[in-house]
Design a protein around this motif. Structure first.
Motif, PDB file in Angstrom:
ATOM      1  N   GLN A 166     -66.693  59.451  59.224  1.00 33.98           N
ATOM      2  CA  GLN A 166     -67.683  60.142  60.050  1.00 33.98           C
ATOM      3  C   GLN A 166     -69.051  59.987  59.389  1.00 33.98           C
ATOM      4  O   GLN A 166     -69.160  60.352  58.011  1.00 33.98           O
ATOM      5  CB  GLN A 166     -67.302  61.555  60.069  1.00 33.98           C
ATOM      6  CG  GLN A 166     -68.217  62.228  61.253  1.00 33.98           C
ATOM      7  CD  GLN A 166     -67.842  63.565  61.538  1.00 33.98           C
ATOM      8  OE1 GLN A 166     -66.792  64.138  60.757  1.00 33.98           O
ATOM      9  NE2 GLN A 166     -68.382  64.125  62.677  1.00 33.98           N
ATOM     10  N   GLY A 167     -69.891  59.606  60.139  1.00 29.19           N
ATOM     11  CA  GLY A 167     -71.371  59.747  59.883  1.00 29.19           C
ATOM     12  C   GLY A 167     -71.927  58.484  58.678  1.00 29.19           C
ATOM     13  O   GLY A 167     -72.679  58.689  57.982  1.00 29.19           O
ATOM     14  N   LEU A 168     -71.032  57.563  58.804  1.00 30.58           N
ATOM     15  CA  LEU A 168     -71.200  56.441  57.625  1.00 30.58           C
ATOM     16  C   LEU A 168     -72.846  56.071  57.713  1.00 30.58           C
ATOM     17  O   LEU A 168     -73.442  55.859  56.904  1.00 30.58           O
ATOM     18  CB  LEU A 168     -70.590  55.251  58.129  1.00 30.58           C
ATOM     19  CG  LEU A 168     -70.633  53.965  57.149  1.00 30.58           C
ATOM     20  CD1 LEU A 168     -70.357  54.439  55.782  1.00 30.58           C
ATOM     21  CD2 LEU A 168     -69.862  52.700  57.620  1.00 30.58           C
ATOM     22  N   LEU A 169     -73.172  55.672  58.896  1.00 31.35           N
ATOM     23  CA  LEU A 169     -74.657  55.226  58.832  1.00 31.35           C
ATOM     24  C   LEU A 169     -75.745  56.293  58.427  1.00 31.35           C
ATOM     25  O   LEU A 169     -76.802  55.889  57.972  1.00 31.35           O
ATOM     26  CB  LEU A 169     -75.132  54.755  60.211  1.00 31.35           C
ATOM     27  CG  LEU A 169     -74.230  53.817  61.160  1.00 31.35           C
ATOM     28  CD1 LEU A 169     -74.619  53.382  62.256  1.00 31.35           C
ATOM     29  CD2 LEU A 169     -74.004  52.725  60.047  1.00 31.35           C
ATOM     30  N   ARG A 170     -75.441  57.349  58.261  1.00 26.57           N
ATOM     31  CA  ARG A 170     -76.528  58.573  57.759  1.00 26.57           C
ATOM     32  C   ARG A 170     -76.009  58.804  56.344  1.00 26.57           C
ATOM     33  O   ARG A 170     -76.931  59.662  55.541  1.00 26.57           O
ATOM     34  CB  ARG A 170     -76.280  59.847  58.580  1.00 26.57           C
ATOM     35  CG  ARG A 170     -76.741  59.708  59.943  1.00 26.57           C
ATOM     36  CD  ARG A 170     -76.589  61.075  60.746  1.00 26.57           C
ATOM     37  NE  ARG A 170     -76.990  60.825  62.000  1.00 26.57           N
ATOM     38  CZ  ARG A 170     -78.271  61.218  62.820  1.00 26.57           C
ATOM     39  NH1 ARG A 170     -79.295  61.795  62.048  1.00 26.57           N
ATOM     40  NH2 ARG A 170     -78.435  61.177  64.070  1.00 26.57           N
ATOM     41  N   ASP A 171     -75.200  58.207  55.646  1.00 30.21           N
ATOM     42  CA  ASP A 171     -74.703  58.533  54.264  1.00 30.21           C
ATOM     43  C   ASP A 171     -75.953  57.834  53.236  1.00 30.21           C
ATOM     44  O   ASP A 171     -76.269  56.856  53.544  1.00 30.21           O
ATOM     45  CB  ASP A 171     -73.433  57.981  54.182  1.00 30.21           C
ATOM     46  CG  ASP A 171     -72.961  58.236  52.641  1.00 30.21           C
ATOM     47  OD1 ASP A 171     -72.394  59.084  52.229  1.00 30.21           O
ATOM     48  OD2 ASP A 171     -73.056  57.356  51.668  1.00 30.21           O
ATOM     49  N   SER A 172     -76.069  58.634  52.434  1.00 32.69           N
ATOM     50  CA  SER A 172     -77.310  58.318  51.455  1.00 32.69           C
ATOM     51  C   SER A 172     -76.742  57.212  50.701  1.00 32.69           C
ATOM     52  O   SER A 172     -77.564  56.107  50.195  1.00 32.69           O
ATOM     53  CB  SER A 172     -77.666  59.522  50.419  1.00 32.69           C
ATOM     54  OG  SER A 172     -76.312  59.970  49.730  1.00 32.69           O
ATOM     55  N   GLY A 173     -75.480  57.083  50.312  1.00 33.95           N
ATOM     56  CA  GLY A 173     -74.947  56.005  49.424  1.00 33.95           C
ATOM     57  C   GLY A 173     -74.853  54.548  50.277  1.00 33.95           C
ATOM     58  O   GLY A 173     -75.510  53.524  49.906  1.00 33.95           O
ATOM     59  N   PHE A 174     -74.648  54.760  51.707  1.00 34.21           N
ATOM     60  CA  PHE A 174     -74.522  53.726  52.527  1.00 34.21           C
ATOM     61  C   PHE A 174     -75.934  53.294  52.594  1.00 34.21           C
ATOM     62  O   PHE A 174     -76.309  51.937  52.630  1.00 34.21           O
ATOM     63  CB  PHE A 174     -74.058  54.165  53.860  1.00 34.21           C
ATOM     64  CG  PHE A 174     -74.145  53.057  55.011  1.00 34.21           C
ATOM     65  CD1 PHE A 174     -73.264  52.030  55.143  1.00 34.21           C
ATOM     66  CD2 PHE A 174     -75.358  53.117  55.786  1.00 34.21           C
ATOM     67  CE1 PHE A 174     -73.556  50.871  56.103  1.00 34.21           C
ATOM     68  CE2 PHE A 174     -75.587  51.996  56.681  1.00 34.21           C
ATOM     69  CZ  PHE A 174     -74.632  51.133  57.004  1.00 34.21           C
TER      70      PHE A 174
END
Length: 346
Positions: A166-174
């Protein structure tokens, strides 16, 4: 002798029914109109094969397809070596198909003239060598990354084949990995579901120098908790798409409406529907995109063989041509070839 494990089924993909498709045929409309198909796959899976000869059968079915763009689908990954680098095998495979096509021995269509692969952007800065390996393997054809982000809280919805959190596009690592794309001249193909479009808007605003190609008109869902809620879905989707159109770095692919996960059930009918019926059903979604983004930021796509559960290649492009019937000559050129050629640098 060892064999590579069979790839997992792409979560929302089912093989087309050739006998069912054969029940309806159409000759190509405007057969001289140049088309760049900016989204298709190639694979050999336990339940379905779609390789170069199959793609040639489709692109050669009457329309003037001058070039295509391959988009990742977990095909032909390397069987060994570091896990992060295994997707580079897909680029090696597709570049081989592209080289065969470029020889001229298989017709005038230049298959896989652009290649979009997968790298796990959640690796952050550690994704850099993976991106560089893709570029080398692509033989001058590698154009970008798709890291599918489709996720939904409902257990009835199958998430993307990348198994995103969930929330991949907001993840800092991504986002650290995503930041590596633009310096290499790479684009980002976004595949997600319509409730996630605000996440993509935030990403587009945070990285205005990275070109985003939004796949399949933003992934409107029509099953599970979204079944029977097309009007509600359309209203929410429209608001999100109009907001995204305010980001000049975002373009959209017009297609994917034939997938089983969407709001249409043409694939469930007793016989394939004619292009007139498809165009009439898809028109509100396609028109909304073109009105919001403009023809110079829209491109028709086949999404084959995934959308082949709904219609043949010839019928699909007839439907698109019907949808663009009122467009000017310059708009039509952009929608069918110009935007794709520019964005993917073909």
């Amino acid at each position: 002798m060892t064999t590579q494990a069979a790839p997992p089924r792409l979560g929302n993909v089912f093989p087309p029914n050739a006998d069912w498709l054969a029940k309806w045929h159409e000759d190509a409309l405007e057969p001289s109109l140049p088309i760049v198909d900016p989204h298709h796959h190639l694979w050999e899976r336990p339940d379905h094969r779609y390789l170069m000869s199959d793609l040639l059968d489709d692109t050669g079915s009457g329309h003037n397809v001058t070039a295509t763009v391959f988009v990742e689908c977990m095909a032909m990954y390397q069987a060994g070596g570091p896990e992060a680098l295994q997707p580079v095998g897909e680029t090696e495979f597709v570049n081989g198909v592209a080289a065969m096509s470029a020889s001229g021995g298989y017709g005038e269509t230049r298959l896989c003239a652009g290649i979009v692969g997968f790298a796990d952007l959640a690796l952050g800065d550690r994704v850099a060598p993976v991106l560089e390996a893709h570029v080398r393997a692509g033989g001058g054809r590698f154009r970008g990354i798709r890291h599918a982000a489709g996720w939904d809280p409902s257990a009835d919805i199958r998430n993307s084949h990348t198994n995103p959190p969930q929330g991949l596009l907001r993840d800092s690592g991504f986002r650290a990995g995503y930041a590596r794309l633009a310096p290499l001249g790479l684009t980002f193909d976004a595949w997600l579901y319509h409730p996630q479009l605000d996440d993509l808007l935030d990403l587009a605003r945070a990285f205005p120098g990275t070109t985003i190609i939004l796949d399949h008109v933003g992934g409107p869902l029509g099953y599970g908790p979204y079944a029977g809620k097309t009007d509600e879905t359309f209203a929410r989707w429209t608001a999100s798409m109009r907001a995204l159109a305010g980001c000049p770095n975002v373009v959209v692919k017009l297609g994917g409406l034939g997938m089983r996960i969407g709001v249409f059930d043409f694939h469930k009918r007793d016989a394939p529907s004619p292009s007139q019926a498809l165009a009439a059903a898809w028109k509100p979604w396609v028109d909304t995109c073109i009105e919001a983004f403009g023809a110079d930021r829209c491109m028709f796509e086949s999404n084959f063989p995934v959308d082949k559960i709904t219609c043949s290649y010839a019928v699909l492009w007839n439907a698109f041509k019907r949808l663009a019937a009122a467009a000017s000559a310059s708009e039509k050129a952009a929608l069918f070839s110009g935007t794709a050629s520019r964005v993917y640098r073909l």
